[in-house]
Design a protein around this motif. Structure first.
Motif, PDB file in Angstrom:
ATOM      1  N   SER A  82     113.190 124.397  36.774  1.00 33.75           N
ATOM      2  CA  SER A  82     112.888 125.094  38.025  1.00 33.75           C
ATOM      3  C   SER A  82     112.891 126.604  37.771  1.00 33.75           C
ATOM      4  CB  SER A  82     113.957 124.732  39.062  1.00 33.75           C
ATOM      5  OG  SER A  82     113.486 124.981  40.361  1.00 33.75           O
ATOM      6  N   PRO A  83     112.028 127.351  38.467  1.00 31.42           N
ATOM      7  CA  PRO A  83     112.035 128.803  38.256  1.00 31.42           C
ATOM      8  C   PRO A  83     113.387 129.406  38.633  1.00 31.42           C
ATOM      9  CG  PRO A  83     110.539 128.183  40.059  1.00 31.42           C
ATOM     10  CD  PRO A  83     111.018 126.923  39.436  1.00 31.42           C
ATOM     11  N   MET A  84     113.904 130.232  37.744  1.00 31.02           N
ATOM     12  CA  MET A  84     115.205 130.864  38.029  1.00 31.02           C
ATOM     13  C   MET A  84     115.238 132.312  37.552  1.00 31.02           C
ATOM     14  SD  MET A  84     118.128 127.989  37.404  1.00 31.02           S
ATOM     15  CE  MET A  84     117.294 127.245  36.032  1.00 31.02           C
ATOM     16  N   CYS A  85     115.340 133.228  38.514  1.00 31.30           N
ATOM     17  CA  CYS A  85     115.421 134.656  38.209  1.00 31.30           C
ATOM     18  C   CYS A  85     116.566 134.924  37.246  1.00 31.30           C
ATOM     19  CB  CYS A  85     115.716 135.456  39.479  1.00 31.30           C
ATOM     20  SG  CYS A  85     114.367 135.504  40.627  1.00 31.30           S
ATOM     21  N   TYR A  90     117.084 138.369  36.394  1.00 29.89           N
ATOM     22  CA  TYR A  90     117.479 139.729  36.790  1.00 29.89           C
ATOM     23  C   TYR A  90     117.777 140.614  35.573  1.00 29.89           C
ATOM     24  CZ  TYR A  90     118.419 136.787  40.875  1.00 29.89           C
ATOM     25  OH  TYR A  90     118.325 135.865  41.889  1.00 29.89           O
ATOM     26  N   ALA A 113     110.606 133.735  39.165  1.00 31.17           N
ATOM     27  CA  ALA A 113     109.733 134.483  40.068  1.00 31.17           C
ATOM     28  C   ALA A 113     109.293 135.763  39.361  1.00 31.17           C
ATOM     29  CB  ALA A 113     110.473 134.827  41.350  1.00 31.17           C
ATOM     30  N   HIS A 122     111.804 130.232  50.290  1.00 35.07           N
ATOM     31  CA  HIS A 122     113.070 130.957  50.137  1.00 35.07           C
ATOM     32  C   HIS A 122     113.132 132.326  50.813  1.00 35.07           C
ATOM     33  CE1 HIS A 122     113.685 128.370  46.248  1.00 35.07           C
ATOM     34  NE2 HIS A 122     113.639 127.652  47.364  1.00 35.07           N
ATOM     35  N   ARG A 155     105.038 126.642  45.856  1.00 29.48           N
ATOM     36  CA  ARG A 155     106.393 126.228  46.260  1.00 29.48           C
ATOM     37  C   ARG A 155     106.578 126.592  47.723  1.00 29.48           C
ATOM     38  NH1 ARG A 155     112.366 126.767  43.452  1.00 29.48           N
ATOM     39  NH2 ARG A 155     111.659 124.807  42.560  1.00 29.48           N
ATOM     40  N   SER A 201     110.786 122.851  48.222  1.00 28.32           N
ATOM     41  CA  SER A 201     112.182 123.266  48.234  1.00 28.32           C
ATOM     42  C   SER A 201     112.615 123.380  49.701  1.00 28.32           C
ATOM     43  CB  SER A 201     112.301 124.590  47.471  1.00 28.32           C
ATOM     44  OG  SER A 201     113.633 125.016  47.395  1.00 28.32           O
ATOM     45  N   VAL A 249     113.169 119.347  44.393  1.00 32.11           N
ATOM     46  CA  VAL A 249     114.177 120.178  43.714  1.00 32.11           C
ATOM     47  C   VAL A 249     115.410 120.280  44.596  1.00 32.11           C
ATOM     48  CG1 VAL A 249     113.289 122.357  44.707  1.00 32.11           C
ATOM     49  CG2 VAL A 249     114.510 122.414  42.525  1.00 32.11           C
ATOM     50  N   MET A 257     119.793 120.003  43.681  1.00 31.47           N
ATOM     51  CA  MET A 257     120.921 119.108  43.390  1.00 31.47           C
ATOM     52  C   MET A 257     120.449 117.740  42.880  1.00 31.47           C
ATOM     53  SD  MET A 257     123.903 120.207  45.997  1.00 31.47           S
ATOM     54  CE  MET A 257     125.128 119.329  45.061  1.00 31.47           C
ATOM     55  N   VAL A 282     114.729 120.825  37.843  1.00 28.34           N
ATOM     56  CA  VAL A 282     116.185 120.972  37.755  1.00 28.34           C
ATOM     57  C   VAL A 282     116.482 122.436  37.440  1.00 28.34           C
ATOM     58  CG1 VAL A 282     118.245 120.285  36.462  1.00 28.34           C
ATOM     59  CG2 VAL A 282     116.488 118.582  37.027  1.00 28.34           C
ATOM     60  N   GLY A 283     117.333 123.044  38.257  1.00 28.05           N
ATOM     61  CA  GLY A 283     117.681 124.451  38.072  1.00 28.05           C
ATOM     62  C   GLY A 283     119.015 124.602  37.385  1.00 28.05           C
ATOM     63  N   ARG A 284     120.065 124.647  38.194  1.00 29.83           N
ATOM     64  CA  ARG A 284     121.386 124.958  37.645  1.00 29.83           C
ATOM     65  C   ARG A 284     121.843 123.958  36.585  1.00 29.83           C
ATOM     66  NH1 ARG A 284     123.696 125.398  43.567  1.00 29.83           N
ATOM     67  NH2 ARG A 284     122.084 123.790  43.707  1.00 29.83           N
TER      68      ARG A 284
HETATM   69  C1  FMN Z   1     120.085 131.830  39.079  1.00 30.62           C
HETATM   70  C2  FMN Z   1     119.047 131.250  39.981  1.00 30.62           C
HETATM   71  C3  FMN Z   1     117.833 131.902  40.132  1.00 30.62           C
HETATM   72  C4  FMN Z   1     116.831 131.351  40.940  1.00 30.62           C
HETATM   73  N1  FMN Z   1     115.616 131.963  41.003  1.00 30.62           N
HETATM   74  C5  FMN Z   1     114.590 131.347  41.631  1.00 30.62           C
HETATM   75  C6  FMN Z   1     113.264 131.842  41.517  1.00 30.62           C
HETATM   76  O1  FMN Z   1     112.974 132.792  40.800  1.00 30.62           O
HETATM   77  N2  FMN Z   1     112.293 131.200  42.217  1.00 30.62           N
HETATM   78  C7  FMN Z   1     112.559 130.087  42.985  1.00 30.62           C
HETATM   79  O2  FMN Z   1     111.642 129.543  43.603  1.00 30.62           O
HETATM   80  N3  FMN Z   1     113.807 129.577  43.059  1.00 30.62           N
HETATM   81  C8  FMN Z   1     114.803 130.159  42.376  1.00 30.62           C
HETATM   82  N4  FMN Z   1     116.044 129.591  42.380  1.00 30.62           N
HETATM   83  C9  FMN Z   1     116.198 128.274  43.021  1.00 30.62           C
HETATM   84  C10 FMN Z   1     116.011 127.158  41.984  1.00 30.62           C
HETATM   85  O3  FMN Z   1     114.700 127.169  41.438  1.00 30.62           O
HETATM   86  C11 FMN Z   1     116.288 125.782  42.602  1.00 30.62           C
HETATM   87  O4  FMN Z   1     115.316 125.543  43.584  1.00 30.62           O
HETATM   88  C12 FMN Z   1     117.682 125.694  43.217  1.00 30.62           C
HETATM   89  O5  FMN Z   1     118.651 126.235  42.326  1.00 30.62           O
HETATM   90  C13 FMN Z   1     118.058 124.261  43.546  1.00 30.62           C
HETATM   91  O6  FMN Z   1     117.967 123.429  42.420  1.00 30.62           O
HETATM   92  P1  FMN Z   1     119.272 123.019  41.543  1.00 30.62           P
HETATM   93  O7  FMN Z   1     120.248 122.369  42.484  1.00 30.62           O
HETATM   94  O8  FMN Z   1     118.726 122.076  40.494  1.00 30.62           O
HETATM   95  O9  FMN Z   1     119.815 124.285  40.951  1.00 30.62           O
HETATM   96  C14 FMN Z   1     117.061 130.137  41.616  1.00 30.62           C
HETATM   97  C15 FMN Z   1     118.296 129.500  41.485  1.00 30.62           C
HETATM   98  C16 FMN Z   1     119.262 130.022  40.664  1.00 30.62           C
HETATM   99  C17 FMN Z   1     120.561 129.270  40.497  1.00 30.62           C
END
Ligand code: FMN
Length: 371
Positions: free
Chosen positions: A22-25, A27, A57, A180, A230, A264, A300, A302, A323-325
């Motif tokens: 999953s996309p995750m910033c 920073y 993102a 979001h 998304r 999402s 997406v 949990m 899957v993100g975290r």
């Molecule tokens: C550190 C972090 C950064 C995230 N950045 C983005 C992002 O850039 N774009 C986005 O659509 N969602 C972002 N999310 C949300 C995740 O993509 C995901 O939808 C959310 O964490 C739920 O999935 P999970 O339970 O598998 O973590 C971010 C989540 C985390 C934890």
């Protein structure tokens, strides 16, 4: 083969399995340019055997960043930084599909990185934020400037220019961030869009700018690149976007040639949400969208292990999971899922001896022969 490990067709692409990062910033960029951190972070997934890796993102303008550390694609230097990372991943795993998420932060921009509090930046470093209406994200957040309709083509052009740069960098999947609480979502949601012109009011008018952007981006992406959006399936708030709104939007998106949907939820407001957060809590939104629209649909939120993910795919609730975290905790999430389901998964030759533990690992050469 367990459903989770079946290939998935999206437009002209075939994902080797139904699991994505999953996309995750992170920073951690400087002026939107990726660096060693991004190389190491995304590189951690090169050997994992995922179906698709989405980068975080990636913002289409400098002022459209969430934080000063966010990635961007508004210059050519940013293209080369991403291209280098993609070349590395492909050198390890030529089959994984590489996707980018294009975004504009809207009224949630000009914030500090989360580990410094994630609050709005102080005056000396803050920048002006924009939104469909002059409504702040929350108490203590700056009031964004309401965009004049005449400014919207400029933002649309920035999305298009970034999409072209994403192609130049080598991405084969492009996702618009329409969830979001960021700019596109703020147009869609009645919570944040109180406009009285052609871009607000009815659901159709609220959808107008997001659809204009999606349509323009689709036009510059060749057919063999997959394009998706998304969405926050629901705002989980009284008076907010509902799954009916999302289905209506998804139908329009399908009409303009979107190849996949990524469902999402939440993010439009930090108010207490009307949803019980727990394993797979966003699956029902994806299930409804998939059933009504029929495009390949990601879910997406949990999704904690392979068995849960396989059940979602096997029962047709979604076509694939992101899957993100879980991936931050365990970059080889896919291997563990394969182990739990008795499935085979990709492994680079350098790591084959890890297969001496349980799990059924298949090297690239074998997969190539099978194909
Ligand atoms: C550190 C972090 C950064 C995230 N950045 C983005 C992002 O850039 N774009 C986005 O659509 N969602 C972002 N999310 C949300 C995740 O993509 C995901 O939808 C959310 O964490 C739920 O999935 P999970 O339970 O598998 O973590 C971010 C989540 C985390 C934890």
């Amino acid at each position: 083969m367990p459903s989770l490990f079946e290939p998935l067709s999206i437009g002209d692409l075939i994902l080797r399995n139904r699991i994505g990062l999953s996309p995750m910033c992170q920073y951690s960029a400087v002026e939107g340019v990726p660096n060693e951190w991004h190389q190491a972070h995304l590189g951690r997934f090169a050997a994992a055997g995922l179906g698709v890796i989405f980068t975080e993102a990636t913002h289409v303008t400098r002022a459209g960043r969430i934080t000063p550390g966010c990635l961007g694609l508004w210059t050519d230097e940013q293209v080369e930084g991403l291209a280098r990372i993609l070349r590395f991943i492909r050198s390890v795993d030529p089959e994984v599909k590489l996707g980018i998420q294009l975004a504009h932060s809207g009224r949630k921009g000009s914030a500090d990185v989360p580990w410094k509090g994630g609050k709005p930046l102080k005056e000396d470093s803050a920048w002006e934020t924009v939104a469909p209406s002059a409504l702040p994200h929350d108490e203590g957040w700056p009031t964004p400037r309401a965009l004049d309709a005449g400014e919207l083509p400029g933002i649309l052009d920035a999305f298009v220019a970034s999409a072209k740069r994403a192609l130049a960098a080598g991405f084969e999947m492009v996702e618009l961030h329409g969830a979001h609480g960021y700019l596109i979502h703020t147009f869609l949601s009645p919570v944040s869009n109180r406009r009285t012109d052609a871009y607000g009011g009815t659901r159709e008018k609220r959808m107008r700018f997001p659809l204009e952007v999606a349509s323009a981006v689709r036009k510059v992406l060749p057919k063999d690149k997959a394009f998706g959006v998304r969405l926050s399936g629901q705002d989980y708030l009284d008076g907010g976007m509902t799954v009916d709104d999302t289905v209506a939007l998804a139908r329009e998106l399908k009409g303009i040639g979107v190849d996949f949907l990524d469902i999402s939820g939440g993010g439009i407001s930090p108010s207490k949400l009307k949803v019980k957060v727990g394993p797979g809590y966003q699956v029902p939104s994806a299930e409804r969208v998939k059933a009504e629209i029929g495009l390949p649909t990601f879910t997406v939120g949990m999704i904690l292990d392979g068995r849960q993910a396989d059940e979602i795919v096997r029962t047709g609730k979604a076509d694939a999971v992101l899957v993100g975290r879980g991936h931050l905790r365990e970059p080889f999430w896919v291997w563990r899922a394969a182990e739990a389901l008795g499935a085979k998964h990709y492994c680079p030759p350098q790591y084959l001896r890890a297969g001496e533990s349980p799990g059924d690992i298949v090297p690239r050469e074998t997969l190539a022969k099978r194909a």
